[in-house]
Design an enzyme around this catalytic site. Structure first.
Site, short mmCIF file in Angstrom:
data_model
loop_
_atom_site.label_atom_id
_atom_site.label_comp_id
_atom_site.label_asym_id
_atom_site.label_seq_id
_atom_site.Cartn_x
_atom_site.Cartn_y
_atom_site.Cartn_z
N ASP A 186 -2.99 -1.77 -14.13
CA ASP A 186 -3.69 -1.06 -13.08
C ASP A 186 -4.80 -1.99 -12.58
OD1 ASP A 186 -4.76 1.10 -11.51
OD2 ASP A 186 -6.24 1.42 -13.09
N ASP A 188 -8.07 -0.92 -10.40
CA ASP A 188 -9.43 -0.37 -10.44
C ASP A 188 -9.82 0.02 -11.87
OD1 ASP A 188 -9.30 -0.68 -7.76
OD2 ASP A 188 -9.25 1.46 -7.25
#
Length: 408
Positions: A186, A188
């Protein structure tokens, strides 16, 4: 082993120095012994060397010569006659990695008690990291190796570890642990610090409003697609130049460069799957030489953000689909994949992966992940995969140098 042979265990301890091993085996060679097993470990310059052997002649003569020979190099030798002649070392069933800053004696005692309570014996322990966290790798043999027992072991150790400030990962040992070939992060709050959409919203003066929606989505309280619609609407009217500004301001999570660099050396395919925006992270992905990128696309008309996204929405389900697509593209079975994330929208991706790692994650993700990291250093992922700090820095030294940033 002939019926007349005697099993002998020889244990040498003392300062590690050149010549100890050659003196030991020169003495053994004069007694026509056969080797069954050899183990050696050096900790901070202190040597422990064990040799299990069979002796066809008088073992007491062997003991006398060994004591005299090893005294010449300043080490101590213990000789156990009629030792248990175990010719084949049993394979551990699990690998347990313990990370902490620090790992206290109390923490390790608590973890080892839980292992014993669940019928798991520690076969060996080695240090795998001293920076930015302390890492210990335990080879463990469990009496019950059913999937239910694995879950109980993983859950029990995770609960215990959380109470003593450590992270614990449990994997089945064997070749499969070392066969991972694809890793997806991922973006963020995982590969980079903070949330890209909040950085964009700050340009419109709506950061707090957007942050509240982000946090609810990451906790799993509202649907990600719905939350994305709400948050992107807050960006309507912004000049498209803010995309480059935010991209330039992105800060990688500590250890991210080391992690990607090391994984690429090991032959991993590396990629990112993000509920954020392709236009913002493309530059970073290019800089890190990532193989795959999947993210949302902001709609831009006449140089302005419209407050909408175009194309497929990268939500919870789409992240898992992207991982499967990446694996298919590079011919990697799903059991050889790793996914790393922090929010509820990463649940499907981590569940689909061969190894799912929750990184400083919300409770909803920690509950389903194979392992969780609570320290803010992404290179801790490497230690969970069995890569040691020494191996990382040895490779860095070849390529131009090792740098350790002081940790407050």
């Amino acid at each position: 082993m002939a019926s007349s042979d005697t099993a002998v265990l020889v244990t040498v301890t003392g300062p590690d120095k050149p010549g100890v091993t050659s003196v030991l085996f020169a003495a053994l060679s004069r007694h026509e012994v056969s080797l069954l097993d050899v183990e050696q470990v050096v900790i901070r310059g202190r040597l422990t060397l064990g040799v299990l052997l069979t002796c066809p002649n008088d073992p007491e003569d062997l003991q006398e010569e060994l004591e005299e020979a090893m005294s010449t190099v300043g080490v101590h030798v213990d000789v156990e006659i009629d030792a248990d002649p175990v010719g084949k070392r049993s394979l551990a069933t699990h690998v347990v990695v313990v990370l902490g800053r620090p790992v206290t004696a109390r923490a390790f005692s608590t973890i080892s008690r839980e292992l014993a309570r669940q019928g798991a014996n520690i076969d060996s322990i080695r240090g795998i990291a001293d920076y930015p966290v302390t890492g210990l790798e335990l080879q463990v043999t469990a009496t019950d190796t059913t999937p239910d027992a694995d879950r109980r072991l993983r859950t029990g150790l995770s609960e215990i570890a959380a109470g003593v400030g450590c992270d614990v990962a449990v994997e089945r040992s064997g070749i499969s642990r070392r066969s991972k070939r694809l890793i997806v992060f991922d973006v963020d709050s995982t590969l980079v610090q903070g949330e890209v959409i909040e950085m964009l919203a700050a340009k419109a003066g709506r950061e707090d409003e957007v942050r509240a929606v982000t946090e609810a989505a990451m906790r799993g309280e509202i649907d990600f697609a719905e939350s994305l619609t709400q948050r992107v609407e807050a960006l309507a009217g912004l000049d498209a130049s803010v995309i480059e500004e935010v991209g330039d301001a992105l800060e990688l999570t500590p250890g991210a460069r080391t992690t990607i660099r090391t994984l690429r050396r090991l032959g991993y395919h590396c990629g990112v799957v993000s509920g954020g925006f392709r236009q913002v992270i493309d530059g970073l992905a290019h800089e890190l030489e990532l193989d795959f990128v999947k993210a949302n696309t902001l709609e831009i008309i006449d140089g302005k953000l419209t407050g909408r996204v175009v194309g497929e929405v990268i939500d919870r389900a789409a992240k898992a689909t992207a991982l499967r697509d990446f694996a298919a593209q590079c011919g990697v079975p799903m059991e050889q994949t790793v996914a790393v994330g922090d929010g509820a929208n990463d649940i499907d991706m981590l569940t689909a992966a061969g190894l799912g790692v929750a990184f400083n994650a919300k409770p909803a993700l920690r509950e389903i992940a194979d392992t969780a990291i609570s320290h803010p250093y992404l290179d801790a992922v490497l230690f969970m995969l069995g890569v040691t700090r020494g191996e990382i820095e040895a490779a860095d030294a070849i390529d131009g140098g090792v740098r350790r940033v002081p940790i407050p």
